[in-house]
Write a protein that holds these residues in place. Structure first.
Motif, PDB file in Angstrom:
ATOM      1  N   SER A 131       0.835  -1.195   0.000  1.00 53.27           N
ATOM      2  CA  SER A 131       0.000   0.000   0.000  1.00 53.27           C
ATOM      3  C   SER A 131       0.872   1.249   0.000  1.00 53.27           C
ATOM      4  N   ASN A 132       1.928   1.254   0.808  1.00 60.77           N
ATOM      5  CA  ASN A 132       2.861   2.392   0.840  1.00 60.77           C
ATOM      6  C   ASN A 132       3.525   2.567  -0.521  1.00 60.77           C
ATOM      7  N   GLU A 133       3.941   1.463  -1.113  1.00 64.44           N
ATOM      8  CA  GLU A 133       4.584   1.524  -2.423  1.00 64.44           C
ATOM      9  C   GLU A 133       3.607   2.053  -3.469  1.00 64.44           C
ATOM     10  N   THR A 140       3.955   9.568  -7.538  1.00 62.95           N
ATOM     11  CA  THR A 140       4.855   9.740  -8.679  1.00 62.95           C
ATOM     12  C   THR A 140       4.032   9.854  -9.960  1.00 62.95           C
ATOM     13  N   ILE A 141       3.044   8.963 -10.091  1.00 61.44           N
ATOM     14  CA  ILE A 141       2.197   8.981 -11.290  1.00 61.44           C
ATOM     15  C   ILE A 141       1.427  10.306 -11.345  1.00 61.44           C
ATOM     16  N   ILE A 145       1.582  12.927 -14.222  1.00 61.16           N
ATOM     17  CA  ILE A 145       0.370  13.354 -14.927  1.00 61.16           C
ATOM     18  C   ILE A 145       0.255  14.871 -14.879  1.00 61.16           C
ATOM     19  N   ARG A 146       0.509  15.477 -13.720  1.00 63.04           N
ATOM     20  CA  ARG A 146       0.463  16.933 -13.594  1.00 63.04           C
ATOM     21  C   ARG A 146       1.487  17.589 -14.528  1.00 63.04           C
ATOM     22  N   GLY A 147       2.677  16.938 -14.525  1.00 61.34           N
ATOM     23  CA  GLY A 147       3.722  17.484 -15.425  1.00 61.34           C
ATOM     24  C   GLY A 147       3.293  17.366 -16.871  1.00 61.34           C
ATOM     25  N   THR A 148       2.698  16.252 -17.211  1.00 63.82           N
ATOM     26  CA  THR A 148       2.244  16.045 -18.587  1.00 63.82           C
ATOM     27  C   THR A 148       1.130  17.033 -18.913  1.00 63.82           C
TER      28      THR A 148
END
Length: 159
Positions: A131-133, A140-141, A145-148
């Motif tokens: 769950s932590n991972e 990160t995703i 996505i925000r960066g994209t």
């Protein structure tokens, strides 16, 4: 002739006195040797003194007979109590064995439950790690996505 009659009379009187004395002697001898017949009673007829001794002997033998009967009854009662105690001891031993078996089974079951709890705890720990991972990966995703989205927005503005 008088002498002969006197001898016969003396012999008769001696027989009536000696016979009960011999019976007394034999009865006391048997008693002393442990061979007394507790059901035999001396005759109490005849001379007063011998009859009184015979009567005293008869009372003594009756008391012995009663005493032996009481001992026999007590012995039978003790035998019965001992048998009951033996059966109770056997039952107790069986119950102890059954209790030991039940305790052993409970102990095994508790060991299995403990083992299952440890496995569940490890699985929960593993699930928390995953769950932590996933959470980190989601961040990160989301960041990617925000960066994209920013990049797409920038491209759309520039075009």
């Amino acid at each position: 002739m008088i002498a002969a009659l006197a001898c016969i009379a003396a012999w008769y009187v001696a027989g009536t006195v000696i016979k009960p004395i011999n019976q007394l002697a034999e009865a006391f001898s048997n008693l002393g040797q442990g061979n007394a017949d507790l059901f035999y009673r001396l005759p109490t007829d005849g001379q007063k003194e011998i009859a009184e001794v015979a009567d005293g002997y008869n009372h003594f033998i009756k008391k012995l007979e009663d005493l032996f009967n009481n001992i026999s009854q007590s012995s039978n009662k003790l035998r019965s109590v001992a048998e009951t105690l033996r059966k109770d001891a056997e039952d107790t031993q069986i119950n102890v064995i059954e209790s030991t078996d039940n305790t052993t089974q409970i102990s095994r079951t508790l060991d299995q439950v403990s083992s299952n709890v440890l496995v569940a705890a490890k699985n929960a720990s593993d699930a928390a790690t995953v769950s932590n991972e996933i959470s980190k990966s989601s961040e990160t995703i989301a960041h990617v996505i925000r960066g994209t989205q920013n990049d797409i927005s920038q491209l759309a503005k520039n075009s």
